[in-house]
Write an enzyme that holds these catalytic residues in place. Structure first.
Site, PDB file in Angstrom:
ATOM      1  N   GLU A  58       0.819  -1.208   0.000  1.00 48.95           N
ATOM      2  CA  GLU A  58       0.000   0.000   0.000  1.00 48.95           C
ATOM      3  C   GLU A  58       0.854   1.259   0.000  1.00 48.95           C
ATOM      4  O   GLU A  58       0.555   2.232  -0.688  1.00 48.95           O
ATOM      5  CB  GLU A  58      -0.960   0.008   1.183  1.00 48.95           C
ATOM      6  CG  GLU A  58      -1.904   1.184   1.113  1.00 48.95           C
ATOM      7  CD  GLU A  58      -3.208   0.953   1.822  1.00 48.95           C
ATOM      8  OE1 GLU A  58      -3.833   1.952   2.167  1.00 48.95           O
ATOM      9  OE2 GLU A  58      -3.609  -0.216   2.003  1.00 48.95           O
ATOM     10  N   PHE A  85       0.668 -14.559  -0.209  1.00 47.13           N
ATOM     11  CA  PHE A  85       2.002 -14.935   0.237  1.00 47.13           C
ATOM     12  C   PHE A  85       2.419 -16.253  -0.399  1.00 47.13           C
ATOM     13  O   PHE A  85       1.660 -17.220  -0.384  1.00 47.13           O
ATOM     14  CB  PHE A  85       2.027 -15.040   1.766  1.00 47.13           C
ATOM     15  CG  PHE A  85       1.362 -13.860   2.424  1.00 47.13           C
ATOM     16  CD1 PHE A  85       1.925 -12.599   2.352  1.00 47.13           C
ATOM     17  CD2 PHE A  85       0.154 -14.006   3.076  1.00 47.13           C
ATOM     18  CE1 PHE A  85       1.311 -11.501   2.934  1.00 47.13           C
ATOM     19  CE2 PHE A  85      -0.477 -12.919   3.665  1.00 47.13           C
ATOM     20  CZ  PHE A  85       0.108 -11.664   3.588  1.00 47.13           C
ATOM     21  N   ARG A  87       6.110 -17.495  -0.211  1.00 47.11           N
ATOM     22  CA  ARG A  87       7.173 -18.122   0.560  1.00 47.11           C
ATOM     23  C   ARG A  87       7.583 -17.150   1.665  1.00 47.11           C
ATOM     24  O   ARG A  87       7.464 -15.943   1.500  1.00 47.11           O
ATOM     25  CB  ARG A  87       8.359 -18.501  -0.320  1.00 47.11           C
ATOM     26  CG  ARG A  87       9.249 -17.362  -0.686  1.00 47.11           C
ATOM     27  CD  ARG A  87      10.436 -17.663  -1.589  1.00 47.11           C
ATOM     28  NE  ARG A  87      11.397 -18.622  -1.247  1.00 47.11           N
ATOM     29  CZ  ARG A  87      11.451 -19.964  -1.506  1.00 47.11           C
ATOM     30  NH1 ARG A  87      10.605 -20.570  -2.074  1.00 47.11           N
ATOM     31  NH2 ARG A  87      12.398 -20.721  -1.205  1.00 47.11           N
TER      32      ARG A  87
END
Length: 137
Positions: A58, A85, A87
């Site tokens: 952001e 996500f 890793r």
């Protein structure tokens, strides 16, 4: 730090400054930043906290959009943030790089990739920015 418009709160006192995020490149076409993975930004299992990826996404999209629209009397604020996500990051730096996918009059959409020091993809994000008049009108 790249040349960006002045803000009412000094960078060091914002969330970005608190987390230690560094801005490396800010243009209307590309934004890059990085953050050192230290204990203060990890979750209890020793992984970079997922919220840090979200915050970086952001922030990077915000600063790049704001810089692009500032001379037109506008600001940019987050409208949505979807971060996935892939890793974990546990040490070194996490590197964020984004590009705009849409540049509208009232919204911009950014796609961002986050990699570790070995260029492995750790997270991806799509952030939508609302573009609004600086005077609140």
């Amino acid at each position: 730090m790249p040349d960006i418009p002045a803000t009412p709160i000094p960078y060091e006192q914002t969330l970005d400054g608190t987390l230690g995020m560094e801005l490396l490149e800010v243009t209307p076409d590309r934004v890059r930043g990085r953050l050192e993975v230290t204990d203060k930004v990890k979750q209890p299992y020793g992984l970079l906290h997922g919220g840090v990826f979200c915050a970086m996404a952001e922030s990077l999209a915000s600063v790049a959009t704001a810089g692009a629209v500032y001379d037109d009397g506008m600001i940019a604020v987050g409208l949505s943030n979807h971060t996935s996500f892939m890793r974990p990051a546990t040490s070194g730096y996490v590197h964020g790089e984004g590009r705009p996918r849409h540049r509208g009059r009232t919204t911009w959409v950014w796609e961002l990739d986050f990699t570790d020091d070995d260029s492995r993809l750790c997270a991806i994000a799509r952030v939508t920015m609302a573009v609004r008049p600086r005077d609140g009108g």
